[in-house]
Design an enzyme around this catalytic site. Structure first.
Site, PDB file in Angstrom:
ATOM      1  N   TYR A  18      -4.723   1.992   9.615  1.00 35.72           N
ATOM      2  CA  TYR A  18      -5.885   1.905  10.497  1.00 35.72           C
ATOM      3  C   TYR A  18      -5.608   1.046  11.723  1.00 35.72           C
ATOM      4  O   TYR A  18      -4.824   0.094  11.664  1.00 35.72           O
ATOM      5  CB  TYR A  18      -7.093   1.332   9.753  1.00 35.72           C
ATOM      6  CG  TYR A  18      -8.030   2.395   9.218  1.00 35.72           C
ATOM      7  CD1 TYR A  18      -8.951   3.022  10.049  1.00 35.72           C
ATOM      8  CD2 TYR A  18      -7.988   2.791   7.885  1.00 35.72           C
ATOM      9  CE1 TYR A  18      -9.803   4.003   9.569  1.00 35.72           C
ATOM     10  CE2 TYR A  18      -8.839   3.770   7.391  1.00 35.72           C
ATOM     11  CZ  TYR A  18      -9.746   4.375   8.244  1.00 35.72           C
ATOM     12  OH  TYR A  18     -10.582   5.357   7.775  1.00 35.72           O
TER      13      TYR A  18
ATOM     14  N   ASP B 215      -8.493  -7.508   5.776  1.00 35.84           N
ATOM     15  CA  ASP B 215      -7.481  -7.354   6.819  1.00 35.84           C
ATOM     16  C   ASP B 215      -7.180  -8.635   7.580  1.00 35.84           C
ATOM     17  O   ASP B 215      -6.119  -8.752   8.190  1.00 35.84           O
ATOM     18  CB  ASP B 215      -7.905  -6.246   7.791  1.00 35.84           C
ATOM     19  CG  ASP B 215      -7.682  -4.863   7.193  1.00 35.84           C
ATOM     20  OD1 ASP B 215      -7.125  -4.782   6.091  1.00 35.84           O
ATOM     21  OD2 ASP B 215      -8.062  -3.873   7.819  1.00 35.84           O
TER      22      ASP B 215
END
Length: 660
Positions: free
Chosen positions: A397, A314
């Site tokens: 998320y 990420d």
């Protein structure tokens, strides 16, 4: 290498900078782009997927005096030509007005690698997929002909070499059907449909269509207009500090009680903390030179064609800091709040401000210490902590990163994972060992969230060592005649080859960073200890693509000798990279005794999704502690005020859990 020998010097203060570690300003980002334009490096198809501050030399930082204005400010820029796929890297000094260096990156050669994805590429990938006749036919086969609101998820492809794809700027797309504007974009997964997109060529190079699972179309909403009236049973909880907060802020420097630190922020790592020190008497003693969470990996454990390749990085693939939220008072943060804006570069290299990216506040944390002697009044002192936090949203998320500083000299790092779990579709009632059913016809794959903290330690100075401690039970015998004895053992981790270690709950394993230059009142080296909150390591098997690319996740701890080039544990460009990073660095087997060293600590939850995680997931917590161990000669919180007689606030009014 290209250099510019005709600089026009400027002072850092002209860009609003007063310290070498200050965050990049909008003026500096704009000037960096201007320099590159002037040198002919920016054209109509040039984009900036990555722009970071060049970290100043440590010695120059330590020697900096307040008010001095003679230091360099430089920027590292990664440039992508979207028409050709060529990637280049430039270092620009904005103070010297100079293009310091330029190099083309060999992204088409092993071990490959690509810069992080840009926001504009998400829309571009969706347009490419939706225009593909094969994708349109696959949707029609599932009964969907109106794809106006259908969401095409732009996902990093991992590294699985295929002819025509390796070395190209690729993205994989899964499809989630949205029936109308405002529909939950994750609730209706189209199983088995994978589009492989070449972003440079602008086409779908391969389409997989293997799914016959029914498209789940139940309503799954979590916003107020769909969930009904809010409960009314929670009574108000007011947080007030009538005299204001206890900290002071001067530029990027924060002072709170005995703690001093500097706040930094960049597009890849997000929140960075510099020069953390603890005041002991009249001395600010260094503890950590630099602390951040520069990478995380989210590997999925489902071998299905739609998910076996998923192992998101990420930070390195999506830029955590660039995806930071603008935090809101009363929602993300509660109480007396100080906010810090962040400035990053947008896709075209222009400055982009993220308002209120970082939240800072104090919060009560219950009892710090307490004792009652017979016939004497109880002595109780309450704990309080300073909180520095930010949230980033990457796809489905949301991740909160929280640094806590305590009155007893402890530091805690806590991550909060929430958002929407990534789902697929199956026949209702399907029993799938890799993806449990969490709602009728909706499956959620098992996966991990493995964070990696980078702790550039400086315990009483840069000359540090690391020791591992384990509890040891002694067999009953001459050394343990009553069977009750146990002790502890410490071992020096003398070289990098010895310092790839794993947590061990049964032996209470922890690690100590000791000073070479200072001893405490009992004659031992001053130290801070790293206390892990251990979870599973990377579950992907050795030799797998995920294991090769996420080397840092193989162990809970790595220790390396400091190297300014080693900032990201999966390498600078993990996107579509064959593998590299921390395990490669440690092959040098550098000595670790009485030297400048870095701890890399991996932690995080392994998630087997449950129905209670749907349609939006309650926070999942993970983290670790840094605690003084012989760093101080006594409890540093003995002088806290006794509030028992002077403070008559209502019960419960002094305990707050903020930024949730």
């Amino acid at each position: 290498m290209t250099t510019d020998t005709t600089p026009s010097a400027a002072r850092p203060s002209s860009f609003g900078v007063t310290h070498p570690l200050d965050t990049l300003t909008a003026a500096e980002i704009a000037r960096a782009r201007e320099i590159l334009v002037r040198h002919g490096k920016v054209g109509p198809t040039t984009r900036f997927p990555r722009l970071l501050p060049v970290e100043p030399d440590k010695q120059a930082v330590r020697e900096h005096t307040p008010g001095a204005d003679d230091f360099d400010r430089s920027v590292l820029a990664t440039l992508l030509d979207t028409s050709t796929g060529q990637v280049s890297e430039a270092v620009v000094s904005v103070t010297a007005d100079t293009l310091t260096s330029w190099r083309d990156l060999p992204t088409a050669e092993p071990p490959y690698g690509q810069p992080p994805y840009m926001f504009e590429e998400y829309d571009r990938a969706s347009e490419i997929v939706k225009a593909d006749p094969r994708w349109q036919a696959a949707m029609a086969r599932r009964g969907v002909t109106d794809t106006t609101h259908t969401f095409v998820a732009p996902l990093a492809p991992g590294f699985f070499p295929r002819e025509g794809e390796t070395g190209r700027r690729m993205i994989r797309s899964l499809t989630f059907h949205r029936r109308y504007e405002g529909d939950n974009q994750w609730a209706h997964p189209v199983e088995g449909l994978v589009a492989h997109v070449d972003l440079t060529a602008g086409k779908v190079v391969r389409l997989e269509d293997e799914g016959d699972a029914p498209l789940p179309l139940d309503d799954w909403h979590y916003t107020p207009e769909h969930t009904g009236p809010a409960r009314t049973t929670l009574k108000p909880l007011e947080i007030t500090q009538p005299e204001g907060p206890s900290y002071t802020v001067e530029g990027t420097r924060v002072r709170w009680e005995n703690w001093t630190l500097r706040i930094g922020f960049n597009a890849q790592e997000g929140l960075v903390l510099h020069q953390i020190s603890f005041r002991d008497g009249g001395e600010d003693r260094p503890v950590v030179y630099r602390a951040s969470v520069p990478e995380m990996v989210v590997p999925y454990g489902d071998p299905a064609s739609t998910r076996y390749w998923i192992s998101y990085f990420d930070a390195g693939e999506y830029s955590l800091g660039k995806n930071a939220n603008s935090l809101k008072l009363g929602c993300d943060c509660l109480g007396e709040i100080t906010y810090f804006d962040a400035v990053v570069a947008d896709d075209e290299g222009h400055p982009m401000t993220i308002p209120h990216a970082v939240c800072m506040h104090e919060e009560d944390y219950g009892v710090l210490w307490k004792h009652t002697d017979p016939g004497e009044p109880s002595q109780v002192r309450r704990s309080r902590r300073l909180v520095l936090s930010y949230f980033a949203t990457v796809g489905n998320y949301d991740y909160g990163f929280f640094w806590y500083f305590y009155l007893d000299g402890s530091i805690q790092m806590e991550t909060k994972a929430t958002g929407v779990v990534f789902v697929g579709a199956a026949e209702p009632g399907t029993d799938n060992p890799y993806a449990p059913e969490i709602a009728p016809g909706i499956i959620a794959p098992v996966h991990q969230h493995i964070f990696c903290a980078r702790l550039d330690m400086s315990v009483d100075g840069p000359a540090n060592s690391v020791e591992e401690e384990n509890l040891v039970g002694l067999p009953t015998g001459p050394r343990n005649p009553y069977g009750n004895a146990f002790t502890y053992q410490r071992v020096r981790l003398a070289r990098e080859s010895e310092a790839a270690r794993d947590a061990h709950s049964e032996s209470g394993r922890r690690w100590y960073v000791t000073s070479a230059n200072r001893r405490n009142a009992v004659g031992k080296p001053t130290a801070f200890q790293l206390l892990p909150m251990p979870g599973p390591r990377l579950m992907a098997q050795p030799g797998s693509s995920a294991a090769d690319r996420a080397e840092f996740a193989r162990h809970h701890l790595w220790v390396t000798a400091y190297d300014p080039a080693e900032r990201f544990p999966a390498g600078d460009y993990p996107n579509q990279h064959a593998g590299g990073g921390i395990a490669h660095w440690t092959r040098a087997d550098r000595p670790l005794t009485d030297t400048d060293l870095v701890l890399w600590h991996t932690f995080g939850p392994t998630h087997i999704p449950r129905p209670e995680d749907w349609p939006v997931m309650p926070v999942d917590y993970s983290g670790f502690w840094l605690k003084p161990h012989g760093f101080l000669d006594a409890n540093p919180a003995l002088d806290l005020p006794d509030r028992s007689a002077s403070d008559h606030r209502p019960q419960g009014a002094d305990h707050h859990d903020c930024c949730e």
